[in-house]
Design a protein around this motif. Sequence first.
Motif: not given
Length: 286
Positions: A25-26, A55-65, A70-78
């Motif tokens: 995922x990472x 923040x740069x627009x790219x900071x925000x986009x990178x965090x969203x990515x 990670x949200x698509x990975x059920x093994x990650x809870x936090x």
Amino acid sequence: MTGSSLFQYLVDSGVSGELHNVFLSVSRASERIGQAILTADIGKAGTTNVYGEEQLALDVLSDRIVQEELRKTPEVGLIASEELDHEVKIGSGPFAVAYDPLDGSSLVNVNLSVGSIFGIYQRSTFIGAKGDEQLASLFVVYGPRTTMMLTVKNGVKEFTLKQNGEWILTNDAISVAESGKMFAPGNLRATKYREDYVQLMEYWMREQYTLRYSGGMVPDINQILIKGKGIFTYPGYPDAPDGKLRLLFECAPMALLMEQAGGSATDGTIRILEKALTELSKRTPI
């Protein structure tokens, strides 16, 4: 063995299937961020993060990515991000991922290398965690090549992202020697207040150390690991006694990599990896 894929390396290293999925995922998130850097808006987002940094627009986009992967990975809870003001429970999985989605983002508009940093734990909260508890850490460098430095606590390996989207092991013998005349001195403004830092700088120059400082922790630590020598420092001073760098998002993952490569990481008193996290925003000299 060099030439192995990241998938095969994780299998050969005995990484569990659940944790394996976290790495994949990472790695997907990092590949997407690398592509975004090539094409995305590098202007200001018009917002600040929890630390008051614009923040740069790219900071925000990178965090969203990263969040999306990670949200698509059920093994990650936090998860916890340098761009968020609190840790976020995203599921019931056992693993927790702390990350800086785009370290050194101020270097993007001058076209210098930047990176992403990740620390992986098995915890229900980051509060109270010590860096020693990390199951693994890694950073990705977005430069002329996109590369990853990874440790699963059996040394440090470098992987390179190939054109087919596969991460290939390109250096399986990353190590740092005790001596090596190269230095990356952060926070030189501290020399105004700290005579000991002035003396240290003068010592490095007198002894003809080579200056190698980009202004980004990821490229500077990457260079030390690749060259197998060198010192990175970011001390505190009266206006910022704990310096600028965050323990959870930057210093703990980097400290694990450095120790696994045979180096060391300290705040001047104790190992970085022994410092307990009292708040997500905790900073530390390093």
